[in-house]
Design a protein around this motif. Structure first.
Motif, PDB file in Angstrom:
ATOM      1  N   ALA A 144       0.810  -1.220   0.000  1.00 54.62           N
ATOM      2  CA  ALA A 144       0.000   0.000   0.000  1.00 54.62           C
ATOM      3  C   ALA A 144       0.844   1.271   0.000  1.00 54.62           C
ATOM      4  N   PRO A 145       1.766   1.433  -0.969  1.00 50.10           N
ATOM      5  CA  PRO A 145       2.558   2.668  -0.996  1.00 50.10           C
ATOM      6  C   PRO A 145       1.704   3.909  -1.258  1.00 50.10           C
ATOM      7  N   SER A 149       1.582   7.196   1.032  1.00 51.97           N
ATOM      8  CA  SER A 149       1.887   8.494   0.439  1.00 51.97           C
ATOM      9  C   SER A 149       0.776   9.498   0.724  1.00 51.97           C
ATOM     10  N   ARG A 150      -0.456   9.040   0.608  1.00 50.93           N
ATOM     11  CA  ARG A 150      -1.585   9.915   0.936  1.00 50.93           C
ATOM     12  C   ARG A 150      -1.554  10.302   2.413  1.00 50.93           C
ATOM     13  N   TRP A 173      11.807   3.649   3.802  1.00 48.39           N
ATOM     14  CA  TRP A 173      12.150   2.217   3.871  1.00 48.39           C
ATOM     15  C   TRP A 173      11.737   1.512   2.583  1.00 48.39           C
ATOM     16  N   LEU A 174      10.548   1.837   2.059  1.00 48.91           N
ATOM     17  CA  LEU A 174      10.099   1.223   0.819  1.00 48.91           C
ATOM     18  C   LEU A 174      11.029   1.575  -0.332  1.00 48.91           C
ATOM     19  N   LEU A 181       7.390   4.187  -5.807  1.00 47.55           N
ATOM     20  CA  LEU A 181       6.542   5.054  -4.987  1.00 47.55           C
ATOM     21  C   LEU A 181       5.872   6.119  -5.850  1.00 47.55           C
ATOM     22  N   PRO A 182       4.673   6.556  -5.471  1.00 48.05           N
ATOM     23  CA  PRO A 182       3.997   7.618  -6.224  1.00 48.05           C
ATOM     24  C   PRO A 182       4.539   9.009  -5.934  1.00 48.05           C
ATOM     25  N   LEU A 183       5.409   9.153  -4.934  1.00 49.07           N
ATOM     26  CA  LEU A 183       6.066  10.437  -4.666  1.00 49.07           C
ATOM     27  C   LEU A 183       7.466  10.176  -4.132  1.00 49.07           C
TER      28      LEU A 183
END
Length: 214
Positions: A144-145, A149-150, A173-174, A181-183
């Motif tokens: 759930a990246p 992020s949200r 960490w991800l 990642l989206p950001l």
């Protein structure tokens, strides 16, 4: 450093409680900066578990069970796991069962049902965002990246920097784990470090910077 903290404390019991609260982050210098874990420090961590033993019952995940004991059980598991990896002789006297895994998706939609609350709960588990640890909580982060992020962005916009620092640490960490990642977490880490204060936020941002650097 940890042993000296306990030895010089006016209240050794409070010093041992502080080790339990800091948890796995006690080992951050050894894991992220290549500093050897001193045997006396390992003994101090083991002593904190002897003086304040964790529950040996498997804690159910929220909402089935209460959130606070579940979060503390995961933090204890992380500390004992790293103590075993870094100083197996000191870890022989301590044990912490692995709690139930966190819920990730809504079975009906396959998505995070309540990403604001879920991301805050993951932030409470940010001490697990360290090299050398892996398990169901880490799998939940990998799955759930976007929700993380949200959650991080929402916390920054609300100027809740302690929560933002904890959630962004999972993003760092991800990134170190190779997850797309989206950001980019790096600007968020720097923004939090510049606009907030406090020792806990400083520790989380320092660890995030190390994770991002690799």
């Amino acid at each position: 450093m940890v042993a000296e903290h306990v030895q010089n404390a006016q209240d050794p019991g409070a010093a041992l409680a502080a080790i339990r609260i800091i948890g796995a982050d006690t080992f951050a210098p050894a894991l992220l900066a290549g500093v050897a874990l001193h045997p006396q420090d390992a003994e101090a961590v083991a002593l904190s578990f002897t003086a304040l033993p964790p529950s040996q019952e498997v804690t159910p995940s929220p909402p089935t069970g209460p959130e606070e004991p579940w979060v503390m059980a995961w933090r204890d598991w992380a500390t004992v796991t790293l103590l075993t990896a870094l100083a197996s002789s000191a870890a022989e006297r301590v044990a912490a069962p692995r709690p139930a895994p966190p819920s990730v998706t809504d079975p009906a939609s396959g998505e995070i049902a309540d990403w604001p609350a879920w991301s805050v709960r993951m932030g409470q588990l940010s001490t697990l965002a360290l090299p050398g640890l892996d398990g169901p909580v880490h799998d939940a982060a990998r799955a759930a990246p976007l929700a993380l992020s949200r959650g991080a962005t929402r916390a920054v916009l609300r100027r809740d920097y302690p929560t933002a620092a904890r959630i962004v640490r999972w993003l760092a960490w991800l990134r170190a784990d190779g997850v797309a990642l989206p950001l980019d977490p790096a600007p968020l880490v720097e923004h939090i470090g510049l606009t907030s204060g406090g020792d806990r936020v400083a520790l989380d941002t320092a660890i995030s910077r190390r994770l991002i650097v690799g």
